[in-house]
Design a protein around this motif. Structure first.
Motif, PDB file in Angstrom:
ATOM      1  N   MET A 200       0.701  -1.163  -0.130  1.00 26.44           N
ATOM      2  CA  MET A 200      -0.002  -0.128   0.007  1.00 26.44           C
ATOM      3  C   MET A 200       1.104   1.227  -0.024  1.00 26.44           C
ATOM      4  SD  MET A 200      -2.923   0.877   2.696  1.00 26.44           S
ATOM      5  CE  MET A 200      -4.266   0.073   2.262  1.00 26.44           C
ATOM      6  N   SER A 201       0.632   2.240  -0.820  1.00 29.71           N
ATOM      7  CA  SER A 201       1.408   3.349  -1.093  1.00 29.71           C
ATOM      8  C   SER A 201       1.088   4.464   0.216  1.00 29.71           C
ATOM      9  CB  SER A 201       1.145   4.081  -2.236  1.00 29.71           C
ATOM     10  OG  SER A 201      -0.217   4.621  -2.150  1.00 29.71           O
ATOM     11  N   TYR A 202       2.085   5.297   0.488  1.00 31.45           N
ATOM     12  CA  TYR A 202       2.051   6.365   1.228  1.00 31.45           C
ATOM     13  C   TYR A 202       0.943   7.226   1.243  1.00 31.45           C
ATOM     14  CZ  TYR A 202       2.851  10.833   3.564  1.00 31.45           C
ATOM     15  OH  TYR A 202       2.346  12.088   4.382  1.00 31.45           O
ATOM     16  N   ILE A 203       0.274   7.441   0.180  1.00 24.92           N
ATOM     17  CA  ILE A 203      -0.759   8.488  -0.239  1.00 24.92           C
ATOM     18  C   ILE A 203      -2.187   7.556  -0.013  1.00 24.92           C
ATOM     19  CG2 ILE A 203      -2.176   9.454  -1.759  1.00 24.92           C
ATOM     20  CD1 ILE A 203       0.540  10.130  -3.524  1.00 24.92           C
ATOM     21  N   GLU A 204      -2.167   6.370  -0.136  1.00 25.11           N
ATOM     22  CA  GLU A 204      -3.363   5.523   0.215  1.00 25.11           C
ATOM     23  C   GLU A 204      -3.285   5.240   1.732  1.00 25.11           C
ATOM     24  OE1 GLU A 204      -3.628   2.471  -3.468  1.00 25.11           O
ATOM     25  OE2 GLU A 204      -2.320   1.807  -2.070  1.00 25.11           O
ATOM     26  N   LYS A 205      -2.323   5.291   2.387  1.00 22.07           N
ATOM     27  CA  LYS A 205      -2.122   4.991   3.829  1.00 22.07           C
ATOM     28  C   LYS A 205      -2.856   6.187   4.704  1.00 22.07           C
ATOM     29  CE  LYS A 205       1.680   1.756   3.869  1.00 22.07           C
ATOM     30  NZ  LYS A 205       3.116   1.598   4.357  1.00 22.07           N
ATOM     31  N   THR A 206      -2.505   7.450   4.063  1.00 19.07           N
ATOM     32  CA  THR A 206      -2.758   8.625   4.561  1.00 19.07           C
ATOM     33  C   THR A 206      -4.253   9.367   4.313  1.00 19.07           C
ATOM     34  OG1 THR A 206      -1.725  10.112   3.150  1.00 19.07           O
ATOM     35  CG2 THR A 206      -0.209   9.213   4.991  1.00 19.07           C
TER      36      THR A 206
ATOM     37  N   LEU B 242      15.915   3.110  -6.486  1.00 18.01           N
ATOM     38  CA  LEU B 242      15.092   3.166  -5.287  1.00 18.01           C
ATOM     39  C   LEU B 242      14.760   4.541  -5.173  1.00 18.01           C
ATOM     40  CD1 LEU B 242      17.011   0.603  -2.859  1.00 18.01           C
ATOM     41  CD2 LEU B 242      14.986   0.502  -4.230  1.00 18.01           C
ATOM     42  N   ARG B 243      15.235   5.675  -5.236  1.00 18.28           N
ATOM     43  CA  ARG B 243      14.983   7.072  -5.159  1.00 18.28           C
ATOM     44  C   ARG B 243      13.719   7.155  -6.040  1.00 18.28           C
ATOM     45  NH1 ARG B 243      15.563  11.976  -6.928  1.00 18.28           N
ATOM     46  NH2 ARG B 243      16.601  11.345  -8.999  1.00 18.28           N
ATOM     47  N   LEU B 244      14.102   7.034  -7.135  1.00 19.47           N
ATOM     48  CA  LEU B 244      12.970   7.235  -8.086  1.00 19.47           C
ATOM     49  C   LEU B 244      11.636   6.557  -7.912  1.00 19.47           C
ATOM     50  CD1 LEU B 244      14.982   7.564 -11.390  1.00 19.47           C
ATOM     51  CD2 LEU B 244      13.858   9.336 -10.103  1.00 19.47           C
ATOM     52  N   LYS B 245      11.760   5.128  -7.526  1.00 20.77           N
ATOM     53  CA  LYS B 245      10.537   4.417  -7.323  1.00 20.77           C
ATOM     54  C   LYS B 245       9.782   4.664  -6.069  1.00 20.77           C
ATOM     55  CE  LYS B 245       9.295   1.064  -9.323  1.00 20.77           C
ATOM     56  NZ  LYS B 245       8.359   1.295 -10.282  1.00 20.77           N
ATOM     57  N   CYS B 246      10.458   5.511  -5.122  1.00 21.38           N
ATOM     58  CA  CYS B 246       9.828   5.846  -3.849  1.00 21.38           C
ATOM     59  C   CYS B 246       9.193   7.348  -4.049  1.00 21.38           C
ATOM     60  CB  CYS B 246      10.841   5.760  -2.772  1.00 21.38           C
ATOM     61  SG  CYS B 246      11.288   4.289  -2.207  1.00 21.38           S
ATOM     62  N   ILE B 247       9.213   7.735  -5.309  1.00 21.42           N
ATOM     63  CA  ILE B 247       8.535   9.093  -5.410  1.00 21.42           C
ATOM     64  C   ILE B 247       7.128   8.733  -5.770  1.00 21.42           C
ATOM     65  CG2 ILE B 247       8.167  11.226  -6.902  1.00 21.42           C
ATOM     66  CD1 ILE B 247      11.397  11.063  -7.113  1.00 21.42           C
ATOM     67  N   GLU B 248       6.305   9.685  -4.841  1.00 20.88           N
ATOM     68  CA  GLU B 248       4.715   9.431  -4.968  1.00 20.88           C
ATOM     69  C   GLU B 248       4.149  10.833  -5.369  1.00 20.88           C
ATOM     70  OE1 GLU B 248       2.540   6.915  -2.256  1.00 20.88           O
ATOM     71  OE2 GLU B 248       4.368   6.021  -1.642  1.00 20.88           O
ATOM     72  N   GLN B 249       3.353  10.871  -6.246  1.00 18.75           N
ATOM     73  CA  GLN B 249       2.551  12.366  -6.396  1.00 18.75           C
ATOM     74  C   GLN B 249       1.064  12.162  -6.818  1.00 18.75           C
ATOM     75  OE1 GLN B 249       6.315  14.557  -8.494  1.00 18.75           O
ATOM     76  NE2 GLN B 249       5.881  12.882  -9.635  1.00 18.75           N
ATOM     77  N   ALA B 250       0.358  12.721  -6.267  1.00 17.12           N
ATOM     78  CA  ALA B 250      -0.936  12.671  -6.601  1.00 17.12           C
ATOM     79  C   ALA B 250      -1.727  13.649  -6.142  1.00 17.12           C
ATOM     80  CB  ALA B 250      -1.650  11.422  -5.897  1.00 17.12           C
ATOM     81  N   VAL B 251      -2.989  13.776  -6.637  1.00 17.75           N
ATOM     82  CA  VAL B 251      -4.018  14.665  -6.189  1.00 17.75           C
ATOM     83  C   VAL B 251      -5.326  13.885  -5.621  1.00 17.75           C
ATOM     84  CG1 VAL B 251      -4.992  15.069  -8.506  1.00 17.75           C
ATOM     85  CG2 VAL B 251      -5.470  16.812  -6.809  1.00 17.75           C
ATOM     86  N   THR B 252      -5.764  14.432  -4.581  1.00 15.13           N
ATOM     87  CA  THR B 252      -7.156  13.779  -4.021  1.00 15.13           C
ATOM     88  C   THR B 252      -8.206  14.658  -4.127  1.00 15.13           C
ATOM     89  OG1 THR B 252      -6.604  14.389  -1.817  1.00 15.13           O
ATOM     90  CG2 THR B 252      -5.802  12.435  -2.297  1.00 15.13           C
TER      91      THR B 252
ATOM     92  N   LYS C  88       8.670  11.673  -1.062  1.00 13.66           N
ATOM     93  CA  LYS C  88       9.856  11.171  -1.418  1.00 13.66           C
ATOM     94  C   LYS C  88      10.477  10.729  -0.495  1.00 13.66           C
ATOM     95  CE  LYS C  88      12.832  15.303  -1.282  1.00 13.66           C
ATOM     96  NZ  LYS C  88      13.611  16.008  -1.875  1.00 13.66           N
ATOM     97  N   GLY C  89      11.675   9.621  -0.555  1.00 11.18           N
ATOM     98  CA  GLY C  89      12.094   8.944   0.540  1.00 11.18           C
ATOM     99  C   GLY C  89      12.403   7.548   0.351  1.00 11.18           C
ATOM    100  N   ILE C  90      13.530   7.091   0.650  1.00 10.49           N
ATOM    101  CA  ILE C  90      13.673   5.487   0.507  1.00 10.49           C
ATOM    102  C   ILE C  90      13.703   4.977   2.011  1.00 10.49           C
ATOM    103  CG2 ILE C  90      15.257   3.569   0.242  1.00 10.49           C
ATOM    104  CD1 ILE C  90      16.675   5.487  -1.864  1.00 10.49           C
ATOM    105  N   ILE C  91      14.288   5.559   3.162  1.00 14.75           N
ATOM    106  CA  ILE C  91      14.053   5.073   4.269  1.00 14.75           C
ATOM    107  C   ILE C  91      13.615   6.206   5.299  1.00 14.75           C
ATOM    108  CG2 ILE C  91      15.414   4.224   6.496  1.00 14.75           C
ATOM    109  CD1 ILE C  91      17.489   3.120   4.778  1.00 14.75           C
ATOM    110  N   SER C  92      14.092   7.354   5.134  1.00 17.01           N
ATOM    111  CA  SER C  92      13.280   8.716   5.568  1.00 17.01           C
ATOM    112  C   SER C  92      12.234   9.090   4.730  1.00 17.01           C
ATOM    113  CB  SER C  92      14.331   9.628   6.072  1.00 17.01           C
ATOM    114  OG  SER C  92      15.061  10.169   4.392  1.00 17.01           O
ATOM    115  N   ARG C  93      11.382  10.016   5.292  1.00 19.95           N
ATOM    116  CA  ARG C  93      10.260  10.280   4.091  1.00 19.95           C
ATOM    117  C   ARG C  93      10.177  12.036   4.208  1.00 19.95           C
ATOM    118  NH1 ARG C  93       5.354   7.765   6.666  1.00 19.95           N
ATOM    119  NH2 ARG C  93       6.185   5.833   5.713  1.00 19.95           N
TER     120      ARG C  93
END
Length: 135
Positions: free
Chosen positions: A1-7, A51-61, A69-74
């Protein structure tokens, strides 16, 4: 589940997610190509870039614009749609030629969210403005 879905809040839904343009991946490709003459030493850097590129999420709700963005840190930047004042396309000459841009969403005060290396920038701008008018 993505960060955006979780939040997402209980009444919030994702309207559109945005993909990076293929030009954003050129640095990764460069590191992979350099692995040949360096006997694979640059593969660690290539892995990090991937990994840096795969961890980027961009969306509009239906309630906000989100960039994460962020691999370990966010690091996340979010702006409520009710605070958005302008949606700008910042496109260089190379961006015009290859079809990518930075979308700057500015809000009240000094806040802004920048979505970089956006493929199809006019569609991204339209999706954000559609969400603004629906809300």
């Amino acid at each position: 589940m993505s960060y955006i879905e979780k939040t997402l809040s209980s009444e919030e839904a994702i309207q559109s997610t945005f993909k990076l343009h293929w030009m954003a991946w050129l640095r990764f490709v460069g590191w992979v190509v350099l692995a040949i003459p360096t006997f694979g030493i640059t593969l660690l850097v290539a892995l990090y870039e991937y990994l840096r590129l795969k961890c980027i999420e961009q969306a509009v709700t239906n309630q906000r614009v989100v960039f994460k963005k962020g691999i370990i840190s966010r690091h996340s930047e979010e702006m409520r749609l009710s605070s958005v004042e302008t949606v700008e396309i910042r496109q260089t000459i190379w961006g015009r030629i290859f079809g990518y841009a930075t979308i700057a969403v500015t809000g009240r005060g000094v806040s802004d969210v920048q979505l970089k290396w956006m493929a199809q920038p006019l569609e991204v701008k339209r999706a954000i403005e559609d969400a603004l008018h629906q809300g």
